[in-house]
Write an enzyme that holds these catalytic residues in place. Structure first.
Site, mmCIF file in Angstrom:
data_model
loop_
_atom_site.group_PDB
_atom_site.id
_atom_site.type_symbol
_atom_site.label_atom_id
_atom_site.label_comp_id
_atom_site.label_asym_id
_atom_site.label_seq_id
_atom_site.Cartn_x
_atom_site.Cartn_y
_atom_site.Cartn_z
ATOM 1 N N CYS A 2 0.805 -1.205 0.000
ATOM 2 C CA CYS A 2 0.000 0.000 0.000
ATOM 3 C C CYS A 2 0.844 1.264 0.000
ATOM 4 O O CYS A 2 2.073 1.208 -0.040
ATOM 5 C CB CYS A 2 -0.894 0.002 1.246
ATOM 6 S SG CYS A 2 -1.794 -1.532 1.505
ATOM 7 N N ASP A 92 -3.296 -8.921 8.788
ATOM 8 C CA ASP A 92 -2.045 -8.787 9.534
ATOM 9 C C ASP A 92 -1.922 -7.403 10.164
ATOM 10 O O ASP A 92 -1.208 -7.223 11.159
ATOM 11 C CB ASP A 92 -0.846 -9.095 8.644
ATOM 12 C CG ASP A 92 -0.855 -8.349 7.315
ATOM 13 O OD1 ASP A 92 -1.843 -7.645 7.032
ATOM 14 O OD2 ASP A 92 0.113 -8.485 6.548
ATOM 15 N N LEU A 251 9.013 -13.836 -11.491
ATOM 16 C CA LEU A 251 9.961 -13.434 -12.521
ATOM 17 C C LEU A 251 10.881 -14.616 -12.793
ATOM 18 O O LEU A 251 11.295 -15.320 -11.877
ATOM 19 C CB LEU A 251 10.788 -12.236 -12.064
ATOM 20 C CG LEU A 251 10.023 -10.988 -11.611
ATOM 21 C CD1 LEU A 251 11.007 -9.869 -11.268
ATOM 22 C CD2 LEU A 251 9.041 -10.528 -12.676
ATOM 23 N N SER A 352 10.362 -12.546 -6.625
ATOM 24 C CA SER A 352 11.595 -12.120 -7.279
ATOM 25 C C SER A 352 12.795 -12.592 -6.461
ATOM 26 O O SER A 352 12.679 -12.832 -5.263
ATOM 27 C CB SER A 352 11.595 -10.594 -7.428
ATOM 28 O OG SER A 352 12.705 -10.147 -8.168
ATOM 29 N N GLY A 353 13.968 -12.692 -7.109
ATOM 30 C CA GLY A 353 15.117 -13.355 -6.497
ATOM 31 C C GLY A 353 16.158 -12.462 -5.861
ATOM 32 O O GLY A 353 17.288 -12.918 -5.622
#
Length: 601
Positions: A2, A92, A251, A352-353
Site C-alpha cells: 500500500c 495482519d 519473474l 523475485s530473487g
C-alpha cells in the site's frame, strides 16, 4: 501492499489530499483518510491479506491508529501468542496493532515479513521500516508539521523550495543510490532499514532495532548441516510468500535464483506462471531461450515480454519521473515494463530473487576481492604503493590495489561506481580520496564490533544494507508499485539470511566458484545445465538505446547550464561509453541530468 501518508501538526486539508493523490498507484482498491485537528493519516490500499472492507486502513484499535504497508507472514502464529484478545478482522494489520498493545514498539522484533508503517499512539508517531528495507518511508520535519509518506512525491509539496542535497549526490555517484538518511531533496530524509523513528512534539529520535551481524559466527560448521538448514529455511521462506488470496506470478531469468524459487514452489504444489524479458536483435542480453528451457523443465506457463528501442523512447521519461530521485540502475525501465505486463494480466503478487547473490556469494568479484585482500600482508609493498600513486588509471583494478597498498577499506559494496579520485577529476570542486568512506562508517563499525571477522561476511552485510536495500529494493518497490503489484523476495527472509551468515565462511566460499552452497541444494531440483549457466542478470542494451535516441546529449546540455562537472571529463566518459566502457557511469550521469533538468532548471 500500500501507500502510507500522514501529517502531524498544522496542515491544509486540500493540500494534504492533493499530495495523497500522488500515491494512488500504490493501492487502487481503497483510499482511507483520518482527519483531525493536527493529524492527517491516509492509506492507499492494495488488498492482499483479508481483502474484506473490514480491513481497510487507516485502522483503529482503541486509542491506536495505523497506516501499514507490507505483509506479516507470521501473523497467524502471532494471533495464537496474543491470547485473550477479540479480533475483528483476519488481517495482519490488526495483529500489528495488537502486538504493539502487548509489547510496545518492541513488537517489531516479533514481525516476520516486509513492512513500513506509521503508528499513532497519543502524541507519539512511530515510523518503522523492515529489516532489509523492502518497503520505504520518507519524512520531512518543518516548523509547522512532520510529514511522512511511502514516496518522496507525496512529501515534496511541503518543501518551501527544492534544493539538491550534496550528500545524496556524492553517495549516489559512489554507490548507485543515496545512502540513508539522505535523499536528493534537501529537507526530506529516508528511514534506514531495520530502524524505527519516533516523532513527538517536534522532536525526532531513531533506534536501530535489527543488525544482521548479531548472528553467531560459524555456528554451522558442517557442510551437510549447512545444506539441510538452508534448504529447510528456503522451503519455509517460499511457502509463507505463496500463502495469498490473490493471483501470484514469478519473474524468471535464465539464472539460478529465480529458477530455485520456481522449483521449490513447484515441489510445494504451486506451479507459478512466469514472466521473462527479451530483446530482439540483442542476443548478448536476451535470456528468453534459457528461461524457456527452465520453464519447460519445471512445467510452467511461460510469458515472454519483448522490449524495443521504441519502448525505451516512449517510457523512459515516465519511469524516471516515477522514481522521484536518481537511481543508477539501467534495469529499472525493462523491469518497469515487465511489471506493467504482469499487472495487465491480473496478477497482484510477484516473486523475485533479490538477495541471493549477496547471501550466497554469487558475484565473481567477491572472489577477486578475497584474493586481493591477501596483498595487504605483503612485507615489501612500499614500492608498489608508490607505483600505483604515480600511475593513475580509471580501471577499477587499479583502485582496488591502491586501496590495499594504502591500508584502507577495499570492498565498499558491489555498487562501488565513481571512486573518489574519479569524482575529483569530474567535479569542479575538490573531492578528497576516501571521502566517500564516511557513508560507510557506521556499517563498518557494526561489523568490527560484531563476532564476525571474515571479509566475506562484510561483503554480504554491506551489500545487503546498501547495494540491495537502497538500490535493488528501491527499484523493485517503485517499478512494481507503479503497476499496483506487490513484489515478494524469499531470499531476503531474515531467518534464512541469519542461517546463511551463521555458516562457516569456508563453506560459503567453497572452492572459489560462485554460490557453492545454493548450487549443491539446487541439484535436488534442477538440471546441471540450469545450475551451471553463466549469469546474465537483467542485462539490457540501455547504452545502445541511449546513444541511438540522442538522449545522451542531455548530459552535456545540463552540465553546460550547471557547470557541475568539467566538460572535458564529461566528453571523455561519453566517448568511452560509445566504445562500450564505463557504461553504467554514464547512465548514472544521464539519470542525474534528467532529475536536475526536471527539478532545478
Amino acid at each position: 501492499m500500500c501507500g502510507v501518508f500522514g501529517i502531524i501538526g498544522h496542515y491544509s486539508p486540500h493540500k494534504a489530499r492533493e499530495a495523497l493523490k500522488t500515491l494512488q498507484h500504490r493501492g487502487r482498491d481503497y483510499c482511507g483518510v483520518v482527519e483531525q485537528n493536527t493529524l492527517f493519516l491516509a492509506h492507499q490500499r492494495l488488498s492482499i491479506t483479508d481483502v474484506h472492507p473490514r480491513s481497510h486502513q487507516p485502522m483503529r484499535r482503541d486509542k491506536l491508529l495505523i497506516s501499514f504497508n507490507g505483509e506479516i507472514y507470521n501473523h497467524a502464529r502471532l494471533r495464537e501468542q496474543l491470547t485473550g484478545l477479540k479480533w475483528e478482522t483476519s488481517s495482519d494489520t490488526e495483529v500489528v496493532l495488537a502486538a504493539y498493545e502487548r509489547w510496545g514498539i518492541r513488537c517489531v522484533e516479533y514481525l516476520e515479513g516486509m513492512f513500513a508503517f506509521a503508528l499513532i499512539d497519543g502524541d507519539k508517531c512511530y515510523l518503522v521500516r523492515d529489516r532489509f528495507g523492502k518497503k520505504p518511508l520518507f519524512y520531512h520535519q518543518s516548523n509547522e508539521a512532520f510529514v511522512f509518506g511511502s514516496e518522496i512525491k507525496a512529501i515534496k509539496p511541503f518543501l518551501s523550495s527544492v534544493y539538491m542535497n550534496d550528500e545524496a549526490l556524492h553517495s549516489y555517484l559512489s554507490f548507485l543510490a543515496p545512502t540513508p538518511p539522505h535523499t536528493f531533496y534537501k529537507g526530506i530524509e529516508k528511514l534506514e532499514s531495520g530502524e524505527w523513528l519516533c516523532a513527538e512534539q517536534g522532536k525526532i529520535t531513531k533506534h536501530r532495532y535489527y543488525n544482521l551481524l548479531d548472528t553467531p559466527d560459524s555456528s554451522i560448521t558442517g557442510n551437510s548441516d549447512a545444506l539441510y538448514r538452508i534448504e529447510e529455511e528456503l522451503h519455509r521462506a517460499i511457502a509463507v510468500r505463496l500463502d495469498t488470496e490473490v493471483p501470484i506470478a514469478a519473474l524468471l531469468s535464465g539464472g539460478l535464483d529465480s529458477a530455485m524459487i520456481c522449483a521449490i514452489a513447484a515441489r510445494q504444489g504451486k506451479k507459478l506462471p512466469v514472466f521473462t524479458l527479451g530483446y530482439n536483435e540483442y542476443d548478448a542480453y536476451d535470456e528468453r531461450k534459457n528461461a524457456a528451457m527452465t520453464a519447460k523443465y519445471l512445467g510452467l506457463d511461460h510469458t515472454e515480454v519483448i522490449i524495443s528501442q521504441n519502448d525505451f523512447d516512449e517510457h523512459l521519461d515516465e519511469l524516471l519521473t516515477h522514481m522521484d530521485e536518481p537511481l543508477n540502475d539501467p534495469a529499472a525501465l525493462p523491469l518497469y515494463l515487465l511489471m506493467k505486463k504482469i499487472g495487465a494480466e491480473g496478477y497482484k503478487v510477484v516473486l523475485s530473487g533479490e538477495g541471493s547473490d549477496e547471501l550466497f556469494l554469487g558475484y565473481r568479484q567477491y572472489f577477486e576481492y578475497l584474493d586481493i585482500e591477501k596483498a595487504a600482508s605483503l612485507h615489501h609493498k612500499n614500492w608498489l604503493k608508490k607505483y600505483f600513486h604515480s600511475h593513475f588509471s580509471m580501471n577499477r583494478e587499479w583502485e582496488w590495489y591502491k586501496r590495499i597498498f594504502d591500508d584502507t577499506l577495499l570492498f565498499r559494496t558491489s555498487g562501488d561506481k565513481f571512486t573518489d579520485l574519479q569524482q575529483n577529476k569530474l567535479f569542479r570542486r575538490n573531492v578528497r580520496d576516501n571521502e566517500s568512506l564516511r557513508f560507510l562508517e557506521s556499517y563498518r563499525r557494526m561489523f568490527e564490533q560484531s563476532a564476525h571477522e571474515h571479509p566475506s561476511v562484510w561483503y554480504s552485510m554491506i551489500d545487503l544494507k546498501l547495494f540491495v536495500g537502497e538500490h535493488f529494493l528501491t527499484k523493485l518497490d517503485r517499478v512494481s508499485m507503479a503497476h499496483t503489484i506487490e513484489a515478494r523476495t524469499p531470499f531476503l527472509d531474515h531467518i534464512l539470511a541469519e542461517t546463511v551468515l551463521s555458516v562457516d565462511p569456508s563453506l560459503r566460499i567453497g572452492n572459489g566458484g560462485t554460490k557453492p552452497l545454493l548450487k549443491q541444494i539446487a541439484r535436488n531440483y534442477l538440471s546441471d545445465e540450469i545450475i551451471t549457466r553463466k549469469k546474465k542478470g537483467f542485462a539490457n542494451p540501455y547504452m545502445e538505446w541511449l546513444i541511438a535516441s540522442g538522449r545522451i546529449e542531455l548530459i552535456r546540455e545540463v552540465n553546460d547550464k550547471t557547470g557541475l562537472f568539467y566538460p572535458e571529463e564529461i566528453d571523455n566518459y561519453i566517448d568511452m561509453a560509445r566504445r562500450g566502457k564505463f557504461k553504467q557511469h554514464v547512465w548514472g550521469l544521464y539519470v542525474l541530468s534528467h532529475w536536475i533538468k526536471r527539478e532545478l532548471l
